[in-house]
Motif scaffolding. Structure first.
Motif, PDB file in Angstrom:
ATOM      1  N   LEU A 197      -8.044  36.852  -5.272  1.00 34.12           N
ATOM      2  CA  LEU A 197      -8.053  35.448  -5.681  1.00 34.12           C
ATOM      3  C   LEU A 197      -9.321  35.069  -6.441  1.00 34.12           C
ATOM      4  CD1 LEU A 197      -6.219  33.765  -2.725  1.00 34.12           C
ATOM      5  CD2 LEU A 197      -5.383  34.268  -5.006  1.00 34.12           C
ATOM      6  N   ASP A 198     -10.395  35.823  -6.240  1.00 34.91           N
ATOM      7  CA  ASP A 198     -11.600  35.529  -7.031  1.00 34.91           C
ATOM      8  C   ASP A 198     -11.302  35.809  -8.506  1.00 34.91           C
ATOM      9  OD1 ASP A 198     -11.408  38.231  -6.247  1.00 34.91           O
ATOM     10  OD2 ASP A 198     -13.519  38.585  -6.697  1.00 34.91           O
ATOM     11  N   GLU A 199     -10.443  36.818  -8.762  1.00 35.94           N
ATOM     12  CA  GLU A 199     -10.096  37.135 -10.145  1.00 35.94           C
ATOM     13  C   GLU A 199      -9.236  36.051 -10.783  1.00 35.94           C
ATOM     14  OE1 GLU A 199     -10.034  41.968  -9.955  1.00 35.94           O
ATOM     15  OE2 GLU A 199      -8.179  40.907 -10.333  1.00 35.94           O
ATOM     16  N   ALA A 200      -8.447  35.381  -9.960  1.00 36.96           N
ATOM     17  CA  ALA A 200      -7.561  34.336 -10.493  1.00 36.96           C
ATOM     18  C   ALA A 200      -8.378  33.222 -11.142  1.00 36.96           C
ATOM     19  CB  ALA A 200      -6.686  33.789  -9.381  1.00 36.96           C
ATOM     20  N   GLU A 201      -9.637  33.102 -10.741  1.00 39.65           N
ATOM     21  CA  GLU A 201     -10.523  32.085 -11.329  1.00 39.65           C
ATOM     22  C   GLU A 201     -10.760  32.334 -12.821  1.00 39.65           C
ATOM     23  OE1 GLU A 201     -12.007  29.475  -9.687  1.00 39.65           O
ATOM     24  OE2 GLU A 201     -11.850  30.031  -7.562  1.00 39.65           O
ATOM     25  N   TYR A 202     -10.569  33.589 -13.280  1.00 37.51           N
ATOM     26  CA  TYR A 202     -10.774  33.894 -14.703  1.00 37.51           C
ATOM     27  C   TYR A 202      -9.597  33.445 -15.561  1.00 37.51           C
ATOM     28  CZ  TYR A 202     -14.257  37.342 -13.032  1.00 37.51           C
ATOM     29  OH  TYR A 202     -15.306  37.965 -12.444  1.00 37.51           O
ATOM     30  N   CYS A 203      -8.486  33.062 -14.924  1.00 40.94           N
ATOM     31  CA  CYS A 203      -7.278  32.741 -15.690  1.00 40.94           C
ATOM     32  C   CYS A 203      -7.353  31.312 -16.226  1.00 40.94           C
ATOM     33  CB  CYS A 203      -6.037  32.871 -14.802  1.00 40.94           C
ATOM     34  SG  CYS A 203      -5.798  34.540 -14.188  1.00 40.94           S
ATOM     35  N   ASN A 204      -6.724  31.075 -17.408  1.00 42.97           N
ATOM     36  CA  ASN A 204      -6.647  29.708 -17.934  1.00 42.97           C
ATOM     37  C   ASN A 204      -5.596  28.928 -17.174  1.00 42.97           C
ATOM     38  OD1 ASN A 204      -6.792  31.566 -20.813  1.00 42.97           O
ATOM     39  ND2 ASN A 204      -8.453  30.171 -20.300  1.00 42.97           N
ATOM     40  N   THR A 205      -4.467  29.588 -16.907  1.00 42.15           N
ATOM     41  CA  THR A 205      -3.364  28.943 -16.185  1.00 42.15           C
ATOM     42  C   THR A 205      -2.874  29.885 -15.093  1.00 42.15           C
ATOM     43  OG1 THR A 205      -2.669  27.925 -18.247  1.00 42.15           O
ATOM     44  CG2 THR A 205      -1.070  27.904 -16.466  1.00 42.15           C
ATOM     45  N   ILE A 206      -2.495  29.290 -13.968  1.00 42.13           N
ATOM     46  CA  ILE A 206      -1.993  30.082 -12.842  1.00 42.13           C
ATOM     47  C   ILE A 206      -0.640  29.523 -12.434  1.00 42.13           C
ATOM     48  CG2 ILE A 206      -2.359  30.505 -10.371  1.00 42.13           C
ATOM     49  CD1 ILE A 206      -5.343  30.362 -10.922  1.00 42.13           C
ATOM     50  N   LYS A 207       0.268  30.420 -12.062  1.00 43.73           N
ATOM     51  CA  LYS A 207       1.483  29.980 -11.363  1.00 43.73           C
ATOM     52  C   LYS A 207       1.514  30.729 -10.035  1.00 43.73           C
ATOM     53  CE  LYS A 207       3.403  27.491 -14.612  1.00 43.73           C
ATOM     54  NZ  LYS A 207       3.359  26.063 -14.563  1.00 43.73           N
ATOM     55  N   LEU A 208       1.861  30.014  -9.006  1.00 42.89           N
ATOM     56  CA  LEU A 208       1.926  30.627  -7.684  1.00 42.89           C
ATOM     57  C   LEU A 208       3.378  30.764  -7.286  1.00 42.89           C
ATOM     58  CD1 LEU A 208       0.572  31.611  -5.111  1.00 42.89           C
ATOM     59  CD2 LEU A 208       0.473  29.249  -4.332  1.00 42.89           C
ATOM     60  N   MET A 209       3.763  32.006  -6.955  1.00 47.77           N
ATOM     61  CA  MET A 209       5.150  32.271  -6.599  1.00 47.77           C
ATOM     62  C   MET A 209       5.259  32.575  -5.117  1.00 47.77           C
ATOM     63  SD  MET A 209       7.551  34.789  -8.762  1.00 47.77           S
ATOM     64  CE  MET A 209       9.313  34.556  -8.683  1.00 47.77           C
ATOM     65  N   ASP A 210       6.303  32.072  -4.489  1.00 47.02           N
ATOM     66  CA  ASP A 210       6.533  32.340  -3.072  1.00 47.02           C
ATOM     67  C   ASP A 210       8.042  32.415  -2.848  1.00 47.02           C
ATOM     68  OD1 ASP A 210       5.749  32.687  -0.373  1.00 47.02           O
ATOM     69  OD2 ASP A 210       6.163  30.579   0.033  1.00 47.02           O
ATOM     70  N   LYS A 211       8.485  33.498  -2.262  1.00 43.93           N
ATOM     71  CA  LYS A 211       9.912  33.724  -1.957  1.00 43.93           C
ATOM     72  C   LYS A 211      10.810  33.412  -3.156  1.00 43.93           C
ATOM     73  CE  LYS A 211       9.202  32.528   2.909  1.00 43.93           C
ATOM     74  NZ  LYS A 211       8.100  31.558   2.852  1.00 43.93           N
ATOM     75  N   GLY A 212      10.432  33.942  -4.299  1.00 41.85           N
ATOM     76  CA  GLY A 212      11.285  33.826  -5.483  1.00 41.85           C
ATOM     77  C   GLY A 212      11.138  32.541  -6.275  1.00 41.85           C
ATOM     78  N   LYS A 213      10.351  31.584  -5.743  1.00 46.54           N
ATOM     79  CA  LYS A 213      10.224  30.304  -6.454  1.00 46.54           C
ATOM     80  C   LYS A 213       8.776  30.061  -6.884  1.00 46.54           C
ATOM     81  CE  LYS A 213      13.840  27.413  -4.556  1.00 46.54           C
ATOM     82  NZ  LYS A 213      14.737  28.151  -3.708  1.00 46.54           N
ATOM     83  N   ILE A 214       8.605  29.250  -7.939  1.00 44.67           N
ATOM     84  CA  ILE A 214       7.249  28.860  -8.320  1.00 44.67           C
ATOM     85  C   ILE A 214       6.906  27.583  -7.555  1.00 44.67           C
ATOM     86  CG2 ILE A 214       5.839  27.969 -10.223  1.00 44.67           C
ATOM     87  CD1 ILE A 214       7.192  30.117 -11.937  1.00 44.67           C
ATOM     88  N   ILE A 215       5.850  27.656  -6.756  1.00 43.37           N
ATOM     89  CA  ILE A 215       5.562  26.511  -5.886  1.00 43.37           C
ATOM     90  C   ILE A 215       4.354  25.689  -6.342  1.00 43.37           C
ATOM     91  CG2 ILE A 215       6.672  27.537  -3.857  1.00 43.37           C
ATOM     92  CD1 ILE A 215       3.786  28.030  -2.793  1.00 43.37           C
ATOM     93  N   ALA A 216       3.563  26.198  -7.262  1.00 41.20           N
ATOM     94  CA  ALA A 216       2.431  25.414  -7.779  1.00 41.20           C
ATOM     95  C   ALA A 216       1.946  26.040  -9.070  1.00 41.20           C
ATOM     96  CB  ALA A 216       1.298  25.382  -6.762  1.00 41.20           C
ATOM     97  N   GLY A 217       1.252  25.252  -9.874  1.00 41.78           N
ATOM     98  CA  GLY A 217       0.724  25.793 -11.116  1.00 41.78           C
ATOM     99  C   GLY A 217      -0.303  24.871 -11.733  1.00 41.78           C
ATOM    100  N   GLY A 218      -1.083  25.428 -12.658  1.00 44.08           N
ATOM    101  CA  GLY A 218      -2.104  24.637 -13.340  1.00 44.08           C
ATOM    102  C   GLY A 218      -3.336  25.487 -13.571  1.00 44.08           C
TER     103      GLY A 218
END
Ligand code: ATP
Length: 308
Positions: A197-218
């Motif tokens: 998750l420290d690496e995710a900080e380098y991303c411009n945009t993130i989508k979080l997936m859980d059980k086949g669905k996208i549950i958050a993003g930004g």
């Protein structure tokens, strides 16, 4: 498709028998951005990537990747994208040079270009002096950079990196992200999954997936401010484990986690009020509150909060 997007999917779905691995997801990836696709094991990330790369047929929904339709233009997609799998997709019994030549040939590059690209990849991966080494004998970081180079040999518009840093040491991971940033600056879209998750900080945009669905993003910042409305504090104490149990049993505290030699808590209370309540509870149990300070939530806090 608008020109500013590299990927656009709508209602994308994949079923394996009765099991829905990817469940009607929608998202867009802008050209040149670093897009982080996160989620626990089995969330459906690899299945999504395989559909986007034209390696797996969707059960439903639509998608455009690099201007082509994932349902019926997969051969065109394959020419426009690079793909690096969790296993680094290299041939372990070939030498460094042979791997580069193999991938150059696979993408149909003329011999002259393969020769130029060979030097480019060896420089990029810092593999000078190791051309004749058998790939299997390379340490993780070298292998990873060689795999990245071969995924980029045909100048793709987008590169899909499926857990590219798994099992690689921290220094190599940092070097790798520097290389990724350079490519993004040159306009290549980076689509990456990671467990760190420290690496995710380098991303411009993130989508979080859980059980086949996208549950958050930004953006990492948006995810923190939009999803964590509570306050977070760091607690210093003389008895970490006892303090953790006491804090976990308090109604005012939403979440408590040990972080190194301190504890992080999440609460709706303000600093002064929570400090007094904690002091009282600690005193009753013969332990001390040595310090309390406000902290910013990390992406890990956000994800634990969302997925719980
Ligand atoms: P990981 O980080 O472990 O790669 P992931 O988020 O990439 O996880 P997927 O590999 O996409 O997850 O798998 C999502 C779910 O679909 C899992 O439960 C997996 O067992 C299932 N699955 C994947 N491929 C198949 C298949 N070919 N047949 C049946 N089930 C599958």
């Amino acid at each position: 498709m608008e020109d500013s997007y590299s990927v656009k999917v709508k209602n994308l779905t994949k079923k394996f028998g009765n099991f829905t691995a990817v469940d009607h997801i929608d998202f867009e990836v802008k050209k040149g951005e670093i897009f982080g696709f996160l989620g626990a094991n089995g969330a459906g990330k690899t299945t999504t990537i395989r559909m986007l790369c034209g390696l797996l047929k969707p059960s439903g929904g639509s998608g455009i990747v690099a201007g082509y339709d994932i349902n019926n233009e997969t051969e065109n997609i394959k020419k426009k994208i690079g793909y690096m799998s969790q296993k680094f997709s290299l041939y372990n019994d070939l030498t460094v040079e042979e791997n580069i030549e193999f991938f150059g040939g696979m993408y149909g590059l003329p011999a002259k270009e393969v020769k130029q690209k060979k030097e480019w990849i060896i420089d990029l991966a810092n593999l000078q002096g190791m051309r004749k080494r058998i790939t299997q004998d390379l340490a993780g970081g070298w292998k990873q950079r060689l795999a990245l180079g071969t995924a980029l040999i045909h100048d793709p518009d987008i590169v899909f990196l499926d857990e590219p840093t798994a099992g690689v040491d921290p220094v190599s991971r940092r070097d790798f992200w520097e290389i990724i940033n350079n490519f993004s600056d040159q306009g290549i879209t980076i689509f990456v999954t990671t467990h760190y998750l420290d690496e995710a900080e380098y991303c411009n945009t993130i989508k979080l997936m859980d059980k086949g669905k996208i549950i958050a993003g930004g953006s990492p910042e948006d995810l923190k401010t939009e999803n964590i409305e509570a306050n977070m504090y760091q607690i210093e104490t003389d008895n970490l484990n006892k303090a953790k149990n006491i804090l976990a049993s308090m109604d005012e505290i939403i979440n408590v986690a040990i972080l190194g030699i301190n504890l992080n808590i999440m609460t709706n209370q303000g600093m002064e009020k929570i400090e007094n309540i904690i002091k009282k509870n600690f005193n009753k149990n013969d332990i001390k509150l040595l310090g309390i300070k406000t902290i910013e939530p990390t992406l890990e806090d956000v994800f634990v909060h969302l997925i719980d």
